[in-house]
Scaffold this motif. Structure first.
Motif, PDB file in Angstrom:
ATOM      1  N   PRO A  27       6.256  -7.223  -0.681  1.00 12.74           N
ATOM      2  CA  PRO A  27       5.479  -6.362  -1.575  1.00 12.74           C
ATOM      3  C   PRO A  27       6.307  -5.897  -2.785  1.00 12.74           C
ATOM      4  O   PRO A  27       7.389  -5.337  -2.620  1.00 12.74           O
ATOM      5  N   GLY A  28       5.785  -6.179  -3.971  1.00 15.78           N
ATOM      6  CA  GLY A  28       6.483  -5.856  -5.211  1.00 15.78           C
ATOM      7  C   GLY A  28       7.084  -7.074  -5.876  1.00 15.78           C
ATOM      8  O   GLY A  28       7.298  -7.097  -7.088  1.00 15.78           O
ATOM      9  N   GLU A  29       7.349  -8.104  -5.081  1.00 19.20           N
ATOM     10  CA  GLU A  29       7.887  -9.354  -5.598  1.00 19.20           C
ATOM     11  C   GLU A  29       6.773 -10.142  -6.300  1.00 19.20           C
ATOM     12  O   GLU A  29       5.595  -9.978  -5.983  1.00 19.20           O
ATOM     13  N   ARG A  30       7.154 -10.999  -7.246  1.00 18.00           N
ATOM     14  CA  ARG A  30       6.164 -11.834  -7.911  1.00 18.00           C
ATOM     15  C   ARG A  30       5.490 -12.744  -6.897  1.00 18.00           C
ATOM     16  O   ARG A  30       6.129 -13.408  -6.096  1.00 18.00           O
ATOM     17  N   GLY A  31       4.165 -12.755  -6.899  1.00 19.65           N
ATOM     18  CA  GLY A  31       3.402 -13.526  -5.937  1.00 19.65           C
ATOM     19  C   GLY A  31       2.437 -12.623  -5.183  1.00 19.65           C
ATOM     20  O   GLY A  31       2.195 -11.479  -5.583  1.00 19.65           O
ATOM     21  N   THR A  32       1.883 -13.134  -4.089  1.00 22.02           N
ATOM     22  CA  THR A  32       0.898 -12.380  -3.307  1.00 22.02           C
ATOM     23  C   THR A  32       1.483 -11.977  -1.962  1.00 22.02           C
ATOM     24  O   THR A  32       1.761 -12.833  -1.122  1.00 22.02           O
ATOM     25  N   ALA A  33       1.664 -10.679  -1.770  1.00 25.90           N
ATOM     26  CA  ALA A  33       2.185 -10.151  -0.505  1.00 25.90           C
ATOM     27  C   ALA A  33       1.019  -9.851   0.434  1.00 25.90           C
ATOM     28  O   ALA A  33       0.007  -9.271   0.024  1.00 25.90           O
ATOM     29  N   LEU A  34       1.153 -10.255   1.696  1.00 27.30           N
ATOM     30  CA  LEU A  34       0.097 -10.075   2.684  1.00 27.30           C
ATOM     31  C   LEU A  34       0.478  -8.990   3.683  1.00 27.30           C
ATOM     32  O   LEU A  34       1.529  -9.056   4.318  1.00 27.30           O
ATOM     33  N   ILE A  35      -0.400  -7.992   3.810  1.00 32.63           N
ATOM     34  CA  ILE A  35      -0.174  -6.865   4.717  1.00 32.63           C
ATOM     35  C   ILE A  35      -1.387  -6.755   5.635  1.00 32.63           C
ATOM     36  O   ILE A  35      -2.519  -6.606   5.162  1.00 32.63           O
ATOM     37  N   ALA A  36      -1.177  -6.845   6.939  1.00 35.31           N
ATOM     38  CA  ALA A  36      -2.270  -6.835   7.904  1.00 35.31           C
ATOM     39  C   ALA A  36      -2.146  -5.668   8.860  1.00 35.31           C
ATOM     40  O   ALA A  36      -1.036  -5.240   9.213  1.00 35.31           O
ATOM     41  N   GLY A  37      -3.287  -5.142   9.284  1.00 38.28           N
ATOM     42  CA  GLY A  37      -3.296  -4.054  10.253  1.00 38.28           C
ATOM     43  C   GLY A  37      -4.580  -4.072  11.054  1.00 38.28           C
ATOM     44  O   GLY A  37      -5.597  -4.618  10.619  1.00 38.28           O
ATOM     45  N   HIS A  38      -4.550  -3.472  12.241  1.00 42.39           N
ATOM     46  CA  HIS A  38      -5.728  -3.457  13.106  1.00 42.39           C
ATOM     47  C   HIS A  38      -6.729  -2.399  12.663  1.00 42.39           C
ATOM     48  O   HIS A  38      -6.371  -1.333  12.157  1.00 42.39           O
ATOM     49  N   LEU A  39      -8.015  -2.697  12.888  1.00 40.11           N
ATOM     50  CA  LEU A  39      -9.092  -1.734  12.678  1.00 40.11           C
ATOM     51  C   LEU A  39      -9.124  -0.739  13.830  1.00 40.11           C
ATOM     52  O   LEU A  39      -9.304   0.468  13.635  1.00 40.11           O
ATOM     53  N   ASP A  40      -8.960  -1.270  15.029  1.00 34.37           N
ATOM     54  CA  ASP A  40      -8.933  -0.415  16.214  1.00 34.37           C
ATOM     55  C   ASP A  40      -8.206  -1.134  17.349  1.00 34.37           C
ATOM     56  O   ASP A  40      -7.793  -2.290  17.204  1.00 34.37           O
TER      57      ASP A  40
END
Length: 227
Positions: free
Chosen positions: A125-138
């Protein structure tokens, strides 16, 4: 390799020669077609059920740095340590995630309600490109870290604290839900010269048979500043 069976020449040498040239032409173009299939790949010639040309599905592994010139604010590579989204009360540490055998990004441990993951082999995150961040709904017992992710709207912001002591501040561009059967891989995993982030969780109805939700919620965001 194709074999062409020739009939005996019934009308003389001239016809035989013309037939030979004709056969040679067929053999030549057959060989060209074989080269295209084996070198370019059979997927190039396949079609999906709608009749449009099919292509290999992009995966998170495709989210790599662009060869185009950098655009806007960017930061050097550094692992994320904590995600803060003040509007929805998120303050969670990160865990690294990897691409599984199916080509899909793995999920954080299912029993932790306050943990987010990032594609560690991809863009930070913050680097050139697309950073992927995933988390659970429940989880089985309680709402999880991204239970209120759908409350974000364009213009909202979130922060990613990083291992090098800096903070990447992102601004939300849009929040959208997509069917898991029709997920826009290319759009989500953009090859981009900008510093972007995607927050991803489950959404939609729960399918009891599949034991999974039918949709994914994606927050599209761009790096606004570094601190």
């Amino acid at each position: 390799m194709f074999l062409v069976k020739l009939r005996p020449d019934l009308t003389g040498t001239g016809v035989s020669r013309r037939r030979a040239r004709w056969v040679a032409t067929i053999v030549f173009w057959t060989l060209v077609l074989l080269v295209l299939v084996f070198v370019v790949g059979p997927d190039t010639f396949t079609h999906d059920a709608t009749g449009s040309s099919a292509s290999r599905r992009p995966t998170p592994a495709s989210a790599t740095k662009s060869s185009r010139p950098t655009v806007g604010v960017t930061m050097p590579r550094s692992a994320p340590t904590r995600l803060k989204i003040s509007k929805i009360g998120v303050n969670a540490p990160f865990t690294p995630l990897a691409i599984g055998p199916s080509g899909a990004l793995g999920a954080p441990p299912a029993n932790d309600t306050n943990l987010v993951g990032w594609h560690a082999a991809g863009i930070s995150p913050g680097e050139r490109g697309t950073a992927l961040i995933a988390g659970h709904l429940d989880t089985v017992t309680a709402p999880a870290v991204f239970a209120r992710l759908n409350e974000l709207t364009a213009g909202d912001s979130f922060e990613v604290m990083r291992a090098d002591g800096t903070t990447a501040v992102f601004v939300v561009d849009s929040v959208e839900s997509f069917s898991k059967d029709d997920f826009p891989n290319r759009r989500v995993y953009d090859d981009t010269p900008k510093a972007l982030a995607r927050l991803i969780t489950c959404s939609g109805a729960y399918d009891g048979a599949a034991k999974d939700y039918t949709e994914n919620l994606v927050v599209f965001a761009h790096l606004a500043k570094k601190a």
